[in-house]
Design a protein around this motif. Structure first.
Motif, mmCIF file in Angstrom:
data_model
loop_
_atom_site.group_PDB
_atom_site.id
_atom_site.type_symbol
_atom_site.label_atom_id
_atom_site.label_comp_id
_atom_site.label_asym_id
_atom_site.label_seq_id
_atom_site.Cartn_x
_atom_site.Cartn_y
_atom_site.Cartn_z
ATOM 1 N N ASN A 36 0.879 -1.170 0.000
ATOM 2 C CA ASN A 36 0.000 0.000 0.000
ATOM 3 C C ASN A 36 0.912 1.213 0.000
ATOM 4 O O ASN A 36 1.155 1.809 1.033
ATOM 5 C CB ASN A 36 -0.933 -0.014 1.210
ATOM 6 N N TRP A 37 1.410 1.539 -1.158
ATOM 7 C CA TRP A 37 2.526 2.473 -1.282
ATOM 8 C C TRP A 37 2.376 3.700 -0.396
ATOM 9 O O TRP A 37 1.312 4.297 -0.342
ATOM 10 C CB TRP A 37 2.642 2.921 -2.740
ATOM 11 N N PRO A 38 3.466 4.012 0.345
ATOM 12 C CA PRO A 38 4.783 3.370 0.343
ATOM 13 C C PRO A 38 4.912 2.206 1.326
ATOM 14 O O PRO A 38 6.001 1.634 1.438
ATOM 15 C CB PRO A 38 5.701 4.511 0.747
ATOM 16 N N LEU A 39 3.842 1.894 2.056
ATOM 17 C CA LEU A 39 3.922 0.851 3.071
ATOM 18 C C LEU A 39 3.913 -0.535 2.438
ATOM 19 O O LEU A 39 3.467 -0.727 1.306
ATOM 20 C CB LEU A 39 2.752 0.979 4.059
ATOM 21 N N GLY A 40 4.410 -1.506 3.208
ATOM 22 C CA GLY A 40 4.334 -2.894 2.787
ATOM 23 C C GLY A 40 5.671 -3.492 2.412
ATOM 24 O O GLY A 40 6.738 -2.873 2.546
ATOM 25 N N LEU A 93 7.181 0.131 7.199
ATOM 26 C CA LEU A 93 6.111 0.042 8.198
ATOM 27 C C LEU A 93 5.801 1.419 8.747
ATOM 28 O O LEU A 93 6.654 2.314 8.752
ATOM 29 C CB LEU A 93 6.527 -0.893 9.342
ATOM 30 N N ASP A 94 4.577 1.582 9.241
ATOM 31 C CA ASP A 94 4.226 2.827 9.911
ATOM 32 C C ASP A 94 4.732 2.781 11.345
ATOM 33 O O ASP A 94 5.349 1.811 11.778
ATOM 34 C CB ASP A 94 2.723 3.072 9.849
ATOM 35 N N SER A 118 9.158 -5.109 20.343
ATOM 36 C CA SER A 118 10.382 -4.308 20.443
ATOM 37 C C SER A 118 10.538 -3.388 19.239
ATOM 38 O O SER A 118 10.972 -2.235 19.378
ATOM 39 C CB SER A 118 11.606 -5.223 20.562
ATOM 40 N N LEU A 119 10.176 -3.877 18.082
ATOM 41 C CA LEU A 119 10.284 -3.054 16.875
ATOM 42 C C LEU A 119 9.348 -1.852 16.964
ATOM 43 O O LEU A 119 9.709 -0.740 16.566
ATOM 44 C CB LEU A 119 9.962 -3.897 15.647
ATOM 45 N N ARG A 120 8.173 -2.076 17.511
ATOM 46 C CA ARG A 120 7.208 -0.987 17.663
ATOM 47 C C ARG A 120 7.705 0.039 18.686
ATOM 48 O O ARG A 120 7.622 1.258 18.452
ATOM 49 C CB ARG A 120 5.856 -1.566 18.087
ATOM 50 N N GLU A 121 8.247 -0.426 19.810
ATOM 51 C CA GLU A 121 8.776 0.476 20.829
ATOM 52 C C GLU A 121 9.967 1.265 20.296
ATOM 53 O O GLU A 121 10.109 2.472 20.555
ATOM 54 C CB GLU A 121 9.183 -0.326 22.055
ATOM 55 N N PHE A 122 10.818 0.593 19.544
ATOM 56 C CA PHE A 122 11.990 1.250 18.958
ATOM 57 C C PHE A 122 11.567 2.331 17.959
ATOM 58 O O PHE A 122 12.118 3.443 17.958
ATOM 59 C CB PHE A 122 12.857 0.191 18.269
ATOM 60 N N THR A 123 10.584 2.037 17.137
ATOM 61 C CA THR A 123 10.115 2.992 16.133
ATOM 62 C C THR A 123 9.555 4.251 16.779
ATOM 63 O O THR A 123 9.853 5.382 16.359
ATOM 64 C CB THR A 123 9.047 2.345 15.239
ATOM 65 N N ARG A 124 8.760 4.071 17.816
ATOM 66 C CA ARG A 124 8.164 5.238 18.482
ATOM 67 C C ARG A 124 9.213 6.050 19.233
ATOM 68 O O ARG A 124 9.114 7.289 19.302
ATOM 69 C CB ARG A 124 7.057 4.762 19.421
ATOM 70 N N TRP A 169 -0.554 15.716 11.824
ATOM 71 C CA TRP A 169 0.177 16.628 10.953
ATOM 72 C C TRP A 169 1.479 16.030 10.430
ATOM 73 O O TRP A 169 2.176 16.668 9.649
ATOM 74 C CB TRP A 169 0.465 17.938 11.689
ATOM 75 N N TYR A 170 1.841 14.860 10.896
ATOM 76 C CA TYR A 170 3.051 14.194 10.428
ATOM 77 C C TYR A 170 2.833 12.687 10.499
ATOM 78 O O TYR A 170 1.861 12.191 11.079
ATOM 79 C CB TYR A 170 4.261 14.586 11.284
ATOM 80 N N CYS A 171 3.745 11.938 9.904
ATOM 81 C CA CYS A 171 3.737 10.483 10.006
ATOM 82 C C CYS A 171 5.179 9.997 9.936
ATOM 83 O O CYS A 171 6.072 10.734 9.496
ATOM 84 C CB CYS A 171 2.887 9.841 8.906
ATOM 85 N N SER A 172 5.398 8.782 10.392
ATOM 86 C CA SER A 172 6.743 8.213 10.394
ATOM 87 C C SER A 172 6.737 6.888 9.647
ATOM 88 O O SER A 172 5.787 6.110 9.754
ATOM 89 C CB SER A 172 7.250 8.012 11.832
ATOM 90 N N LEU A 173 7.815 6.646 8.917
ATOM 91 C CA LEU A 173 7.981 5.408 8.163
ATOM 92 C C LEU A 173 9.271 4.742 8.591
ATOM 93 O O LEU A 173 10.324 5.385 8.639
ATOM 94 C CB LEU A 173 8.029 5.691 6.657
ATOM 95 N N LEU A 174 9.181 3.451 8.914
ATOM 96 C CA LEU A 174 10.373 2.671 9.240
ATOM 97 C C LEU A 174 10.726 1.828 8.020
ATOM 98 O O LEU A 174 9.992 0.912 7.655
ATOM 99 C CB LEU A 174 10.135 1.779 10.456
#
Length: 387
Positions: free
Chosen positions: A133-137, A155-156, A170-176, A205-210
């Motif tokens: 689901n560009w750019p995700l996935g 990932l979001d 852990s990946l989710r905690e690290f991303t945030r 107003w913003y988003c993050s992509l890993l």
């Protein structure tokens, strides 16, 4: 008979080819011995030549050396002068390394293990758990090699997956945690530049992509995939590795300190600052290089990009004009038109007149173009928006 005569004729001509017609026969071996009547001077020269040592020949080393890696400026988040240091690095280079950021190495290692487990999934599982689901996935290059290079996950900040079987705590905690650091960095940069932080405290107003991709072994960087526009990029340095950044000054090999966060400023930050900051292109291409001597160690690159929602409009934020900025900085109008195009990357002296160096443009159109067109490194995708 004609054939036999022809063969005899060919045989008769062969000696003429070797020695020439009517030439004397080659000298016998006895005729090759040096003459006993040679002069004493010739004998002395011969003895001298035989007494000289044999020359030692060596071929030049044609192996090309990789350019030495640059050590980015080191900035501590606990330094009272961090705002000025961040502004200096952002305006001169577009990147630096951050220490005392509060993210532990244990969390980074745990996140990396969970990320590695995603690459070990079967291809069908990758596609079903992380549909595109560009750019995700999940995405893989058409010419993916046998070791899996060329595939990546985006990932979001929630590290959402369509599967309940995957444990990405852990990946989710690290991303945030990385997102929090990125927002803090831009808040300090905005304060140093003199304009209100357009991101504010509203997460819409913003988003993050890993972005995650496999590291490559050896000393030759392979840049796969397209770029993606962003504000601030963060890359945690889990182990010694080298990176090749595509900055305004060109391709820059860098080596960051273990435990630090490599911070890069993106194209959105450059437009918002009205050309005061340099930029580094990022997205899938920014993959670290592993250790050639230890190919058995698998690792990945995890880059967090703080960016904008797809429906955003990008425009410069100029303090003299934009006292009440909205999230996209598009409230103010240009005070006057300038017939001369800005040169280089846009310098701060143009801001003294309150003149914007970039026109407003759609984030979605820009993002799609820089990601899918695979622009050459020498081409600046922002050039078409310069005034």
């Amino acid at each position: 008979m004609a054939s036999s005569a022809h063969k005899q004729q060919r045989q008769l001509h062969l000696p003429n080819i070797c020695v020439g017609g009517g030439a004397a026969p080659p000298p016998t071996p006895s005729n090759n011995h040096p003459s006993t009547s040679a002069s004493p001077a010739a004998d002395a020269l011969s003895r001298l030549l035989h007494s000289l040592p044999s020359p030692t020949l060596s071929l030049p080393n044609t192996r090309t050396r990789s350019p030495s890696a640059t050590r980015p400026p080191l900035i501590s988040l606990s330094n009272p002068n961090r705002n000025e240091q961040i502004l200096s690095s952002a305006s001169q280079l577009g990147f630096f390394q951050l220490t005392n950021h509060g993210i532990s190495s244990q969390l980074a290692h745990s996140a990396e293990l969970e990320a590695l487990s995603l690459f070990e999934l079967e291809r069908d599982k990758k596609l079903s758990c992380f549909p595109k689901n560009w750019p995700l996935g999940y995405e893989a290059e058409e010419e993916e090699d046998e070791e899996g290079n060329g595939e990546s996950f985006c990932l979001d900040s929630a590290c959402y997956s369509d599967s309940n079987e995957l444990n990405l705590t852990s990946l989710r905690e690290f991303t945030r945690a990385m997102e929090k650091v990125g927002l803090k960095i831009f808040e300090m940069l905005a304060a140093a530049l003199g304009f209100e932080n357009p991101l504010g405290d509203d997460p819409t107003w913003y988003c993050s992509l890993l972005w995650m991709s496999k590291n490559l072994h050896g000393n030759k960087p392979v840049l796969s995939g397209g770029f993606y526009p962003y504000i601030v990029g963060l890359h945690y340095q889990i182990r010694p590795s080298k990176h090749t950044l595509i900055a305004d000054a060109g391709s820059v090999p860098i080596s960051a300190e273990v435990g630090s966060i490599l911070v890069t400023l993106g194209d959105i930050a450059q437009v918002w600052s009205n050309g005061k900051t340099k930029k580094v292109r990022s997205g899938r291409p920014m993959a670290g290089l592993g250790d050639e001597k230890n190919k058995s160690d698998e690792s990945i690159s995890m880059i967090l990009l703080v960016t904008l929602p797809i429906d955003s409009i990008i425009s410069p934020l100029i303090p003299k004009l934009d006292n009440n900025n909205n999230k996209n900085g598009d409230d103010a109008e240009n005070t006057e038109d300038d017939n001369n195009n800005s040169e280089g990357q846009g310098q701060s002296h143009d801001d003294e007149e309150g003149r914007k160096l970039f026109e407003s443009f759609s984030f979605e159109d820009y993002a799609w173009r820089v990601y899918h067109e695979r622009l050459l490194f020498k081409d600046d995708p922002l050039d078409r928006y310069r005034i």
